[in-house]
Design an enzyme around this catalytic site. Structure first.
Site, PDB file in Angstrom:
ATOM      1  N   GLU A  11       0.810  -1.222   0.000  1.00 24.90           N
ATOM      2  CA  GLU A  11       0.000   0.000   0.000  1.00 24.90           C
ATOM      3  C   GLU A  11       0.841   1.269   0.000  1.00 24.90           C
ATOM      4  OE1 GLU A  11      -0.047  -2.341   2.465  1.00 24.90           O
ATOM      5  OE2 GLU A  11      -1.924  -2.216   3.562  1.00 24.90           O
ATOM      6  N   ASP A  85      -1.256  -4.964   4.074  1.00 27.29           N
ATOM      7  CA  ASP A  85      -1.248  -5.220   5.517  1.00 27.29           C
ATOM      8  C   ASP A  85      -2.063  -6.460   5.871  1.00 27.29           C
ATOM      9  OD1 ASP A  85       0.392  -3.094   6.002  1.00 27.29           O
ATOM     10  OD2 ASP A  85      -1.198  -1.723   6.614  1.00 27.29           O
ATOM     11  N   ASP A  87      -4.256  -7.076   8.225  1.00 29.82           N
ATOM     12  CA  ASP A  87      -5.604  -7.026   8.807  1.00 29.82           C
ATOM     13  C   ASP A  87      -6.659  -7.097   7.710  1.00 29.82           C
ATOM     14  OD1 ASP A  87      -5.378  -4.549   7.641  1.00 29.82           O
ATOM     15  OD2 ASP A  87      -5.392  -3.415   9.510  1.00 29.82           O
ATOM     16  N   GLU A  89      -8.677  -4.845   6.529  1.00 29.17           N
ATOM     17  CA  GLU A  89      -8.620  -3.742   5.573  1.00 29.17           C
ATOM     18  C   GLU A  89      -7.539  -4.000   4.531  1.00 29.17           C
ATOM     19  OE1 GLU A  89      -8.637   1.143   5.551  1.00 29.17           O
ATOM     20  OE2 GLU A  89      -8.072   0.068   7.372  1.00 29.17           O
ATOM     21  N   TYR A 300       3.539  -5.012  13.312  1.00 28.97           N
ATOM     22  CA  TYR A 300       2.335  -4.333  12.827  1.00 28.97           C
ATOM     23  C   TYR A 300       1.580  -3.694  13.970  1.00 28.97           C
ATOM     24  CZ  TYR A 300      -1.742  -3.469   9.909  1.00 28.97           C
ATOM     25  OH  TYR A 300      -2.759  -2.866   9.209  1.00 28.97           O
ATOM     26  N   ARG A 302      -1.570  -2.263  14.095  1.00 28.48           N
ATOM     27  CA  ARG A 302      -3.038  -2.370  14.244  1.00 28.48           C
ATOM     28  C   ARG A 302      -3.357  -3.811  14.617  1.00 28.48           C
ATOM     29  NH1 ARG A 302      -2.599   0.865   9.599  1.00 28.48           N
ATOM     30  NH2 ARG A 302      -3.106   3.040  10.020  1.00 28.48           N
ATOM     31  N   HIS A 347      -2.298 -12.779  14.823  1.00 28.64           N
ATOM     32  CA  HIS A 347      -1.434 -11.597  14.820  1.00 28.64           C
ATOM     33  C   HIS A 347      -0.525 -11.610  16.046  1.00 28.64           C
ATOM     34  CE1 HIS A 347      -4.425  -9.118  12.180  1.00 28.64           C
ATOM     35  NE2 HIS A 347      -4.025 -10.228  11.606  1.00 28.64           N
TER      36      HIS A 347
END
Length: 738
Positions: A11, A85, A87, A89, A300, A302, A347
């Site tokens: 991203e 990423d 997650d 999203e 990471y 989040r 995670h």
């Protein structure tokens, strides 16, 4: 084909640069620069037929160039990896990238990693998977739910209350928490109570806990007379040590950070807003310069997991033993689990990627704020694997015929994880006494207290509350608070969140007509359903349908039943700040006058209830309008009185009642007079020949000339010192007071 490179799509450009740094010439790395496809900004963007929801995604103009670039590279590449990423999203962004470049999402190799380090990237390339459509659908469901609520409810609020209002599934539930707390504060009635406090043997502070056989608790003693009566009885009594207790108390080491706890700690310890914390953490994750080259230095950021990779735990334990001795190392590694429902346990918690990259070394490479946040993360992770701290608590009870007082103390026996974190509780040691020993009563007094209202939420405490209620997820906390600020629903005063008047109106309407939107349990249940979609336990289309049909019925009912809160009566005057028409509105604290150009112009003035608006704002004058010849009247504004034409609205001429203050300084541009003026932002100084001459100065000009360029200077305070600053070149010279 043998010469073709593999393409990795991420991203962010920073992430792309870091990954490219690890890989050889056989790989090309490109950034999509965030979301490249989304619902259209100017229309609803969801096609609904027979209970099915079809999002009408678009590639926006800003991303059309990068999409073409990715397409061209993909055609030339042997393999195209999606490396967004980890997650939901990120999974959805990967899906949209594939769709935008004409690839089948489920056929592209998808690589994931918790940290952007050379080993993590190589390991990910060795173990690719495919895009997880269940997680993509969970994110799609979230996006469509938010669009449905925002697109259908926001216009209704705007039409019934005020232009520019918005509502949202998570934002409105969060706003209700802030408004409810403010309601508690406003409704709070302080309650008086008294405590009886004593000092024994000159230094031992204690408090009365029992009187004549009855326990004394907070609020037990309501009146001064009661308190004074107790003091009178106890002041002449003899006291002895009735009991001594010593206990060990273990304070457990804290877990490593996850998103919510990082935002809370960064707020309370560093004064960072959640938004700032996440921006800095993103940079530390995506890659910075280190003594080992450019690499990501935290995992990471989040995440709602407290898992830690086995090798990271081992590295931390080695570091603790090496830096602080074996005494600080637990026998077994510490394992933490989160209480959050739906936590993504695959995670990791937030931790440093390299335990040898200490804050002391990092100081050479990071800026001040980056170093502060990295140090917070590093020390918290290391402390999470250290031994618990041990305190000895001490309690002494002093008794007489009628009263029992209690004194408490503590002593640090073993500092444990505090050795790393610092901030161990201060010791409050009690002297060595023996049971039955007589003590002297040095001081005895009654202290008045009043109960305190609950405090407003801070950003940190609101995040903690949202997390405890299950409202939102790691990626939503910071944006939710930022959105409430941007929409003018909350203001931050002394680091506390205060709802604005309009927030009360919005919540009142939502509570009455859309109770589920502001119900924290409903919002939390919806989050659980999104988790179940991600886990393939629920169908995303069914979840949308179950929400949509009753919600739209509420919207239609609201259009019919919600009474307009708008009272917009023209008052016959123009706004002194922007020239738009002034109107009378109704607010939570009564009627007021506001600019019709709100929210662009936020001019307001109070209405004097004892006078009519016309009586309050108009007085006769002897001036004649120089534009139409009508008499001028004296009106009142927030900065005092001014002259306005009585022929308004046909003639809108206004001018100051008093001539502006003139300075003994000539305009350096045209030689005209410099006068004091006022604007929306406050006082400034400008040329009287405006608009022909546009000279202005924020600070009051002086006759002194700049020694560098010869222009005039202005007197101001700079870094707590009085200086003369050149209005043109900004050269400063301190004013001598000799």
């Amino acid at each position: 084909m043998a010469n073709q490179k593999s393409l990795i799509i991420v991203e962010s450009p920073a992430k792309a640069r870091t990954i490219k740094n690890f890989l050889g010439k056989d790989y090309e790395v490109i950034a999509s620069k965030g979301h490249i496809r989304d619902l259209p900004k100017s229309s609803f963007g969801i096609k609904i037929e027979q209970g099915r929801f079809e999002p009408q995604y678009r590639v926006d103009k800003e991303h059309s160039k990068i999409v073409k670039e990715i397409k061209d590279l993909a055609k030339k590449s042997s393999t195209v990896y999606i490396a967004t990423d980890e997650d939901r999203e990120g999974e959805a962004i990967g899906y949209h990238i594939a769709k935008a470049i004409g690839k089948e999402p489920e056929k592209l190799p998808r690589i994931v990693f918790h940290e952007i380090t050379k080993n993590a990237i190589k390991k990910a390339l060795e173990n690719p998977r495919t895009i997880d459509m269940d997680r993509v659908n969970a994110q799609q469901a979230r996006r469509l739910l938010d669009r449905i609520v925002g697109y259908k409810l926001s216009p209704l609020l705007s039409s019934k209350i005020q232009r520019g209002l918005s509502a949202g599934r998570v934002q409105s539930a969060a706003l209700k928490l802030v408004v409810d707390r403010e309601r508690e504060i406003k409704a709070f009635v302080p309650e008086e109570y008294w405590s009886i406090e004593a000092v024994f043997n000159e230094s031992i502070e204690s408090q009365l806990i029992k009187f004549q056989g009855e326990k004394i608790e907070k609020l037990s003693i309501k009146k001064q007379e009661e308190a004074q009566k107790i003091v009178e009885i106890l002041k002449d009594e003899e006291f002895r040590v009735a009991k001594i207790e010593k206990k060990q108390r273990i304070t457990k080491s804290p877990p490593p950070f996850m998103t919510s706890t990082l935002q809370q700690s960064a707020s309370t310890q560093l004064g960072f807003s959640p938004k700032k914390t996440m921006m800095i953490a993103q940079k530390l994750y995506e890659g910075v310069q280190t003594d080992k080259g450019i690499t990501g230095i935290i995992t990471y950021m989040r995440t709602d997991s407290l898992n830690i990779a086995k090798e990271a735990v081992e590295a931390a334990r080695e570091k603790i033993e090496k830096s602080f001795s074996k005494e600080y190392l637990p026998e077994k590694p510490k394992i933490y689990t989160t209480k959050n429902k739906g936590a993504q346990e695959a995670h990791e918690a937030i931790r440093p990627t390299m335990i040898d990259f200490t804050p002391q070394i990092a100081a050479q490479f990071l800026n001040k704020d980056e170093l502060k946040l990295y140090t917070l993360i590093y020390n918290r992770f290391l402390a999470s694997q250290a031994k618990d701290a041990i305190f000895e608590t001490q309690t002494i009870y002093f008794a007489s015929d009628d009263g029992v007082f209690k004194a408490s103390g503590r002593k640090l026996v073993f500092d444990g994880f505090y050795k790393i974190l610092g901030g161990a509780e201060k010791e409050k040691l009690l002297p060595e006494l023996k049971e039955g020993e007589k003590v002297s009563l040095t001081k005895l007094e009654a202290i008045q207290h009043f109960t305190e209202p609950p405090s407003r939420y801070s950003e940190a405490s609101l995040i903690k509350k949202l997390e405890s209620l299950g409202i939102g997820r790691p990626s939503t906390y910071a944006p939710t608070i930022a959105l409430l600020q941007a929409r003018n629903y909350i203001e931050i005063e002394k680091k506390q969140l205060k709802p604005t008047d309009i927030a009360f109106k919005v919540i009142e309407i939502l509570e009455e007509h859309f109770p589920n939107i502001v119900d924290s349990s409903f919002t939390a249940k919806m989050e659980e359903e999104l988790d179940e979609i991600a886990e393939a336990k629920k169908d995303w289309q069914k979840v949308l349908a179950e929400f949509y049909e009753p919600f739209i019925a509420q919207i239609e009912k609201g259009k019919r039943e919600i009474k307009s809160q708008k009272i917009a009566i023209p008052v016959g005057r123009n706004c002194p700040e922007c020239g738009a028409e002034l109107i009378k509105r109704s607010g939570r604290f009564g009627e007021f006058i506001a600019c019709s150009a709100f929210p662009k112009c936020k001019y307001t003035e109070q209405i004097d209830e004892e006078k009519t608006s016309e009586e309050k704002n108009e007085e006769k004058s002897e001036e004649i309008c120089d534009k139409c010849g009508s008499p001028m009247v004296i009106k009142s504004g927030p900065r005092g009185k001014f002259l306005a034409c009585s022929a308004y609205p046909k003639c809108k001429n206004t001018k100051p009642l008093n001539q502006p203050k003139k300075l003994d300084v000539k305009c350096p541009e045209c030689g005209g007079e410099i006068v004091e003026r006022y604007s929306k932002r406050g006082k400034f100084f400008g040329c009287a020949n405006y608009p022909k001459c546009t000279f202005i100065s924020k600070f009051e000009p002086t006759t002194s000339k700049c020694p560098k360029c010869g222009y005039i200077t202005a007197k101001r305070t700079y870094r707590n010192k009085e200086v003369l600053e050149c209005i043109k070149c900004k050269h400063k010279e301190e004013i001598s007071h000799k």
